[in-house]
Design an enzyme around this catalytic site. Structure first.
Site: not given
Ligand code: UN1
Length: 476
Positions: A223-224, A228, A245, A279
């Protein structure tokens, strides 16, 4: 109403919430139960109780269950992909692709679990043997974002279950349908009651209960950065194992010697596909100055003809923004960019389509400066900025000048620059002549700096987070 899944039973929540289609806000995908703190505590207790047997049970049984889940996801990828696109707003090919990816992830970990191995060494003391083995962590809280409603849950749930952990899964509030569909498949896969639990609901209630519970040994969160930090502040002091992440402000560097068509395509896909709500999106396009005018012109021309429409409509290339609050955030950054003096070359228009939805045309800011907020803060929408660079070294410096470090890319035909960039860019993932977003499912995923905390997700590296190591000394 679709219910929560707790201790092997489907249960109503304290309340329920509609799931709204962002391509057509009159279309309600379904009503989903909202768990409260007490129900979340029941799910955690169920997971705790199921853990000893699951942790020491047969790896073949786990492999078979994961394989069945993968097979069903694959067999139903069109149907579930359409559901996903309907609730989240990415295009149908993207939705179907995401379900297929989730299927492959379950299949991958089905095979991976039977390969789990340890090590046996001679002790430095005579006659003693040393063994290093991996054991499950315990109860894992899984908290996932709305932008990958099935793939991110899959890449946390599959390894968690594979390595013998029990799961309490809290999906993002905006996308319960995909999470529920996945949970329903898992509920029929032959996994004992309590091993896997679904608790839909608000972060402040369901999420917080998971973070605060001493019964939850580990938390895997995507998430953000702001959320986080809250995860860390709540669960860090009690030493829960954490895997976070978070955001990105991923640079795509385009050098003078790049194949221009390749570079423009990398930017279109990396910055704007999935409505830029990734992300891993390339939100900073750092372009060497000789090629800069041609690159931004070609990109703007290409963006102007991208089809922004209903996610489920054939031919749509960019779906709607996920909801009103994300749309407000995107529009506020358009305003911020203009006020900072960047030049909006195209897009950023709120457009109407057949049905009411959150449609925004893909926006490109030219002549941005890396110190502007639009170049430093994650926007999470179909908005990118182009930043001119004097030369390769300057481009690399700009690329690394950010609090984030998730993904990056370079478009060049120079082996020298590609190799140097690969070595010196401070990100967890880097791409040469490829978009920064859209990654494989069998290799590690994750970043550096404020983008990630804890060990990597995905591929064989997922074992680090979802197991703990034990060192045993034996005198036979
Ligand atoms: C991708 O770019 O294939 O939340 C995956 C997100 C990442 C996943 C991106 N955890 O955008």
């Amino acid at each position: 109403m679709k219910q929560n899944y707790i201790n092997g039973q489907w249960q109503d929540g304290g309340s329920s919430k509609p799931d709204i289609n962002p391509s057509n806000t009159a279309d309600i995908v379904g009503h989903y139960a909202q768990a409260d703190a007490a129900q979340t505590a029941l799910a955690i207790a169920a997971a705790r109780a199921a853990f000893p047997a699951w942790a020491t049970g047969s790896v073949q049984a786990r492999a078979d269950a994961l394989d069945r889940i993968g097979s069903e996801l694959m067999a139903r990828k069109d149907e579930l992909g359409s559901l996903l696109s309907r609730e989240e707003g990415k295009t149908l090919p993207e939705g179907i692709g995401e379900v297929a990816r989730a299927a492959y992830i379950f299949k991958f970990f089905a095979a991976e679990v039977v390969r789990l191995r340890g090590e046996r060494l001679a002790s430095v003391r005579p006659g003693i043997e040393v063994e290093i083995s991996r054991e499950p962590v315990g109860v894992v809280g899984i908290i996932t974002p709305w932008n990958f409603p099935i793939a991110v849950p899959a890449w946390k749930i599959a390894p968690a279950l594979a390595y013998g952990n029990c799961v309490v899964f809290k999906p993002a509030d905006l996308v319960p349908a995909s999470a529920w569909a996945l949970a329903e498949i898992i509920s029929r896969a032959g996994i004992p009651a309590g091993v896997f639990n679904l608790v839909m609901g608000r972060g402040s209630e369901v999420g917080q209960t998971i973070l605060d519970s001493p019964q939850v040994d580990a938390i895997s969160f995507t998430g953000s950065v702001a959320t986080g930090r809250r995860v860390m502040a709540s669960a860090g002091p009690r030493f829960a194992k954490l895997q976070l992440e978070m955001g990105g402000k991923n640079p795509l560097v385009v050098l003078n010697d790049a194949d221009l068509a390749v570079a423009v395509e990398c930017a279109v896909q990396g910055s704007y596909y999935a409505t830029g709500q990734r992300c891993t999106a390339s939100s900073r396009l750092i372009v060497e100055k000789d090629i800069y005018p041609r690159f931004i012109k070609l990109l703007a021309d290409r963006l102007a003809v991208l089809k922004v429409d209903d996610a489920l409509k054939p031919g749509t290339e960019i779906g709607p923004v996920v909801d009103q609050s994300q749309l407000d955030q995107d529009r506020s950054y358009l305003e911020i960019g203009r006020n900072e003096g960047a030049r909006l070359m195209c897009g950023g228009e709120r457009v109407k389509r057949e049905h009411d939805g959150f449609y925004l045309t893909p926006a490109l800011f030219a002549d941005a400066d890396n110190d502007m907020r639009i170049a430093r803060e994650e926007i999470f929408g179909p908005i990118a900025c182009a930043i001119p660079a004097d030369n390769y070294e300057h481009a690399l410096t700009l690329a690394n000048d950010t609090e984030f470090g998730l993904s990056s890319g370079i478009c060049t035909t120079s082996l020298k620059h590609a190799s140097h960039f690969k070595r010196h860019i401070q990100t967890g993932m880097t791409m040469v002549n490829l978009p920064t977003a859209g990654v494989d499912y069998h290799v590690p995923f994750g970043g550096r700096k404020s983008s990630s905390y804890g060990s990597r997700e995905q591929g064989s590296y997922a074992v680090e987070f979802f197991t703990v190591v034990k060192t045993a000394y034996v005198l036979p």
